[in-house]
Design an enzyme around this catalytic site. Structure first.
Site, short mmCIF file in Angstrom:
data_model
loop_
_atom_site.label_atom_id
_atom_site.label_comp_id
_atom_site.label_asym_id
_atom_site.label_seq_id
_atom_site.Cartn_x
_atom_site.Cartn_y
_atom_site.Cartn_z
N GLY A 103 4.09 43.88 -23.31
CA GLY A 103 5.25 42.99 -23.30
C GLY A 103 6.36 43.39 -22.36
N ASP A 124 -7.44 34.40 -25.67
CA ASP A 124 -8.13 34.62 -24.39
C ASP A 124 -7.62 33.59 -23.38
OD1 ASP A 124 -10.12 34.60 -22.27
OD2 ASP A 124 -11.46 35.61 -23.67
N ASP A 127 -2.18 37.02 -24.36
CA ASP A 127 -3.00 38.22 -24.20
C ASP A 127 -3.98 38.28 -25.35
OD1 ASP A 127 -4.01 40.95 -23.89
OD2 ASP A 127 -2.26 41.28 -22.63
N ASP A 173 -0.46 40.77 -15.24
CA ASP A 173 -0.75 42.20 -15.18
C ASP A 173 -2.10 42.45 -15.85
OD1 ASP A 173 -0.09 44.82 -14.46
OD2 ASP A 173 0.87 45.25 -16.37
N TRP A 208 6.71 43.10 -19.10
CA TRP A 208 7.08 42.10 -18.10
C TRP A 208 7.85 40.95 -18.75
CZ3 TRP A 208 2.97 41.06 -13.76
CH2 TRP A 208 2.76 42.23 -13.04
N LYS A 250 -1.65 41.27 -10.49
CA LYS A 250 -2.14 42.63 -10.24
C LYS A 250 -3.64 42.55 -9.96
CE LYS A 250 -3.08 45.61 -13.58
NZ LYS A 250 -2.86 46.59 -14.66
#
Length: 191
Positions: free
Chosen positions: A48, A83, A67, A106, A50, A147
């Protein structure tokens, strides 16, 4: 395990992770976070950090986080433990298709230690995230930060991003460990 200076700084500031400093640097360089209210989608949001950063610097923004892993609640952030494949089934998010100003990710798969398998898994997850971003970002002045990792498929991923965004840039934030292969791609103005 030895904590580096960024991890120590994060802990001293009460932050959820050192990753906050990576996003903070990219946001400063790109100016991807607009002033005023925005719609932000955080993919792979746990733990969490970000979402917490976005909330602190843009308190008027509507932030949605997704997430597979659990994430402690953050005031002002709507979190779904789900998902990414099922994102279209989350009504609160799917109603905002083509309305997000910023999508951040991320996200990373669990690694097996087998290079070719890991590279393919990273690439597949990055492509799924890219497709999600292009479906949810508004046309025009919106941005995507993802990322990924320096590997044999990075060039292929960047080419896919270049098909979807007017401008694509690569960042290696100072808070990234020097030995880490992680790298961030930034796309602006979806095509």
């Amino acid at each position: 395990m030895h904590a580096d200076s960024w991890a120590i700084k994060a802990k001293q500031l009460g932050l959820r992770s050192r990753a906050v400093f990576k996003l903070e640097e990219i946001l400063k360089k790109t100016k991807a976070l607009k002033k005023g209210p925005s719609h932000i989608l955080d993919i792979g949001s746990a733990p969490g950090g970000w979402s917490e950063l976005i909330r602190s610097v843009s308190p008027l923004s509507q932030i949605f986080a997704i997430d597979l892993l659990e994430m402690d609640l953050i005031e002002g952030v709507t979190f779904f433990q789900e998902d990414i494949i099922n994102i279209d089934q989350i009504e609160e998010i799917s109603l905002l298709k083509n309305k997000f100003d910023l999508v951040i990710s991320d996200l990373a798969p669990n690694l097996t230690g087998i290079r070719t398998v890991d590279e393919e898994n990273i690439f597949d997850l990055n492509i799924l995230t890219l497709e999600t971003a292009t479906n949810y970002l508004k046309q025009g002045n919106s941005s995507f930060i993802i990322k990924t990792f320096q590997n044999s498929l990075l060039k292929k991923l960047r080419l896919e991003m270049e098909k979807s965004f007017q401008l694509v840039q690569t960042y290696k934030p100072a808070a990234s460990k020097s030995k880490s292969g992680e790298i961030y791609l930034y796309g602006v103005n979806p095509l």
